[in-house]
Design a protein around this motif. Structure first.
Motif, PDB file in Angstrom:
ATOM      1  N   GLY A  99      60.826  86.314  21.035  1.00 32.61           N
ATOM      2  CA  GLY A  99      59.468  86.125  21.524  1.00 32.61           C
ATOM      3  C   GLY A  99      58.360  86.177  20.502  1.00 32.61           C
ATOM      4  N   ILE A 100      58.680  86.101  19.214  1.00 39.23           N
ATOM      5  CA  ILE A 100      57.639  86.110  18.182  1.00 39.23           C
ATOM      6  C   ILE A 100      57.192  84.673  17.923  1.00 39.23           C
ATOM      7  CG2 ILE A 100      57.101  86.719  15.793  1.00 39.23           C
ATOM      8  CD1 ILE A 100      59.127  88.990  16.018  1.00 39.23           C
ATOM      9  N   GLY A 101      56.029  84.328  18.428  1.00 39.86           N
ATOM     10  CA  GLY A 101      55.561  82.942  18.368  1.00 39.86           C
ATOM     11  C   GLY A 101      55.363  82.422  16.962  1.00 39.86           C
ATOM     12  N   ASP A 102      54.901  83.283  16.043  1.00 40.29           N
ATOM     13  CA  ASP A 102      54.690  82.826  14.664  1.00 40.29           C
ATOM     14  C   ASP A 102      55.987  82.342  14.028  1.00 40.29           C
ATOM     15  OD1 ASP A 102      52.054  83.440  14.921  1.00 40.29           O
ATOM     16  OD2 ASP A 102      51.972  84.898  13.283  1.00 40.29           O
ATOM     17  N   ALA A 103      57.119  82.907  14.454  1.00 42.76           N
ATOM     18  CA  ALA A 103      58.406  82.470  13.912  1.00 42.76           C
ATOM     19  C   ALA A 103      58.678  81.018  14.281  1.00 42.76           C
ATOM     20  CB  ALA A 103      59.526  83.373  14.419  1.00 42.76           C
ATOM     21  N   TYR A 104      58.295  80.609  15.494  1.00 44.97           N
ATOM     22  CA  TYR A 104      58.428  79.209  15.878  1.00 44.97           C
ATOM     23  C   TYR A 104      57.553  78.325  14.990  1.00 44.97           C
ATOM     24  CZ  TYR A 104      61.148  79.838  20.182  1.00 44.97           C
ATOM     25  OH  TYR A 104      62.150  80.099  21.083  1.00 44.97           O
ATOM     26  N   ALA A 105      56.345  78.819  14.653  1.00 45.25           N
ATOM     27  CA  ALA A 105      55.442  78.031  13.802  1.00 45.25           C
ATOM     28  C   ALA A 105      56.058  77.804  12.423  1.00 45.25           C
ATOM     29  CB  ALA A 105      54.091  78.735  13.671  1.00 45.25           C
ATOM     30  N   TYR A 106      56.641  78.843  11.845  1.00 46.33           N
ATOM     31  CA  TYR A 106      57.233  78.683  10.515  1.00 46.33           C
ATOM     32  C   TYR A 106      58.516  77.855  10.558  1.00 46.33           C
ATOM     33  CZ  TYR A 106      53.822  81.706   8.311  1.00 46.33           C
ATOM     34  OH  TYR A 106      52.646  82.215   7.822  1.00 46.33           O
ATOM     35  N   LEU A 107      59.267  77.938  11.642  1.00 46.57           N
ATOM     36  CA  LEU A 107      60.400  77.024  11.803  1.00 46.57           C
ATOM     37  C   LEU A 107      59.899  75.582  11.860  1.00 46.57           C
ATOM     38  CD1 LEU A 107      62.630  78.877  14.426  1.00 46.57           C
ATOM     39  CD2 LEU A 107      63.331  78.214  12.115  1.00 46.57           C
ATOM     40  N   ALA A 108      58.785  75.380  12.540  1.00 47.94           N
ATOM     41  CA  ALA A 108      58.193  74.035  12.617  1.00 47.94           C
ATOM     42  C   ALA A 108      57.848  73.519  11.228  1.00 47.94           C
ATOM     43  CB  ALA A 108      56.947  74.061  13.504  1.00 47.94           C
ATOM     44  N   PHE A 109      57.246  74.377  10.397  1.00 48.14           N
ATOM     45  CA  PHE A 109      56.908  73.960   9.033  1.00 48.14           C
ATOM     46  C   PHE A 109      58.153  73.559   8.244  1.00 48.14           C
ATOM     47  CE2 PHE A 109      53.160  77.084   9.408  1.00 48.14           C
ATOM     48  CZ  PHE A 109      52.325  76.094   9.905  1.00 48.14           C
TER      49      PHE A 109
END
Length: 346
Positions: A99-109
Motif C-alpha cells: 500500500g505504499i503509493g510512492d513505490a508505484y510511482a518509482y516503479l512507473a519511472f
C-alpha cells in the motif's frame, strides 16, 4: 518516542539519519510519520546519506514494507551493484503490494526510463495512475512537474503548475518542501528570476538540499551559466556542501576556467587538481552523475593537469552512465564509434 514536529525539525536541520531513525521507530499506524518518512526519502541527497545504515535497512526490508521501500531507494539513487535495477524492482514491488503509493510511482519511472530493458510508456501510465489513486505524494509532484515542462504527454502550463504546487503547500499540516522547488521551476519558466530565487531558498531552508545548487545558479549565474557573482555563489554552494548536497560538490569545477588556471604556478595547479578530484569523487559517491561526467572529461582531455588517460575517462563516464547521465552515454558511444579510444576490454 519522537513527535512529528521533532522529526520535521530534524529534517529542516538536515539531520537526515536521525530523522530517518526517529520516523522509522514510529511508522506502525502513524500516518503522519509515514508521510514524513516518505518525504524524507523522496530526495536523492537524503537517500545517499543513509549509506552507513544500508545493512540494517537490508535486513529489515524483508519484513517491513517501509524498509523495503528505503532499500529500493538506496539502489535506485546509488546503483551500487550490477543487479541494482532488479533489486529496486523487487523491493519497490514489495512496498507497493503493502500500500505504499510512492513505490508505484518509482516503479512507473523504471518503465518510463527503460531500467528493465525497453521503455514502456503504457505501463508507466498505468502504474502512475495507481500511485495517484493511492495518494502518492511523488505522483502528485510528478503531475505538477509535467505541467511545468510539458513532459509525459502533458501540455506545458507553468501557471497551473505553480498554483497546484502552492495549493499543495497550504493543504497539509506537514508541507513538503518539494513544492517550493516546483514553484521555483515554474517561476524560472516564466522568467521570474527573483521569485525563483526566493522559492529555491525556501525549499533549501525547509529541508530540500537539491535546491541549493539551483538557488546558487539562478541567483548568481548569467544566462550562459557563467558565475557572475562568485562570492554569493560560493556562499550558497558551501551551505549545500555542508549538508552533503551532491551537486554542490561541482562548485570549484564551475568556478574554474582555463585562463585563471594557466596563471597559477605548478604547486597551485597540483593543489587545484587534488581539490577537484576530491570534490567530484565525493559528489559522485553521493549519487551525482555530473561529477562523474566532469572527471571523465578531465581524464579524456588532460585538463587541469589531469593526466590524459582514456582508461580512467572510460571508467568515470561509465560511472556516470550507471547513474543514468545521458551525456556519459554519449561520451562512451563517441569513444567507441568515433574516436577509437575505448579500452579494448569494454
Amino acid at each position: 518516542m519522537c513527535t512529528t514536529a521533532k522529526v520535521q525539525e530534524l529534517i529542516r536541520q538536515y539531520k537526515v539519519r536521525e530523522a530517518f531513525r526517529a520516523a522509522a521507530d514510529d511508522l506502525a499506524d502513524n500516518r503522519e510519520m509515514q508521510t514524513l518518512f516518505l518525504q524524507l526519502l523522496s530526495f536523492n541527497n537524503n537517500v545517499a546519506l543513509l549509506q552507513p545504515d544500508s545493512d540494517m535497512i537490508r535486513v529489515q526490508a524483508e519484513s517491513n514494507p517501509y524498509m523495503a521501500y528505503a532499500y529500493a531507494r538506496l539502489h535506485d539513487v546509488l546503483q551500487p551493484g550490477k543487479d541494482s535495477d532488479r533489486i529496486k524492482e523487487k523491493y519497490y514491488t514489495m512496498a507497493a503490494d503493502h500500500g505504499i503509493g510512492d513505490a508505484y510511482a518509482y516503479l512507473a519511472f523504471m518503465y518510463r526510463d527503460g531500467d528493465l530493458g525497453e521503455q514502456d510508456t503504457d505501463t508507466y501510465r498505468i502504474l502512475m495512475r495507481k500511485a495517484e489513486q493511492m495518494g502518492s505524494g511523488k505522483a502528485r509532484q510528478q503531475a505538477v512537474r509535467d505541467l511545468v515542462y510539458g513532459s509525459n504527454g502533458s501540455e506545458t502550463d507553468p501557471l497551473k503548475a505553480y498554483e497546484l504546487a502552492e495549493h499543495c503547500l497550504k493543504e497539509p499540516d506537514m508541507p513538503d518542501p518539494a513544492y517550493y522547488l516546483l514553484m521555483a521551476e515554474a517561476d524560472a519558466q516564466f522568467g521570474r528570476r527573483a521569485e525563483a530565487v526566493r522559492n529555491y531558498r525556501l525549499a533549501a531552508e525547509n529541508g530540500c538540499s537539491a535546491a541549493f545548487y539551483w538557488w546558487a545558479v539562478t541567483a548568481c549565474c548569467d544566462e550562459e551559466g557563467n558565475v557572475a557573482d562568485r562570492e554569493s555563489f560560493m556562499e550558497i554552494m558551501q551551505e549545500g556542501i555542508d549538508v552533503r548536497a551532491a551537486d554542490c560538490f561541482l562548485m570549484y569545477s564551475m568556478l574554474l576556467d582555463d585562463g585563471s588556471f594557466e596563471g597559477l604556478d605548478d604547486g597551485d595547479k597540483a593543489e587545484v587538481k587534488e581539490g577537484l578530484l576530491s570534490d567530484l569523487k565525493t559528489g559522485w559517491m553521493l549519487g551525482d552523475s555530473v561529477c562523474a561526467l566532469f572527471l571523465g572529461d578531465y581524464y579524456e582531455n588532460g585538463r587541469y593537469v589531469f593526466e590524459e588517460d582514456y582508461g580512467y575517462a572510460w571508467l568515470w563516464y561509465s560511472r556516470g552512465a550507471v547513474l543514468h547521465n545521458p551525456f556519459c552515454f554519449e561520451a562512451l558511444a563517441r569513444m567507441i564509434l568515433d574516436d577509437g579510444t575505448a579500452p579494448g576490454s569494454y
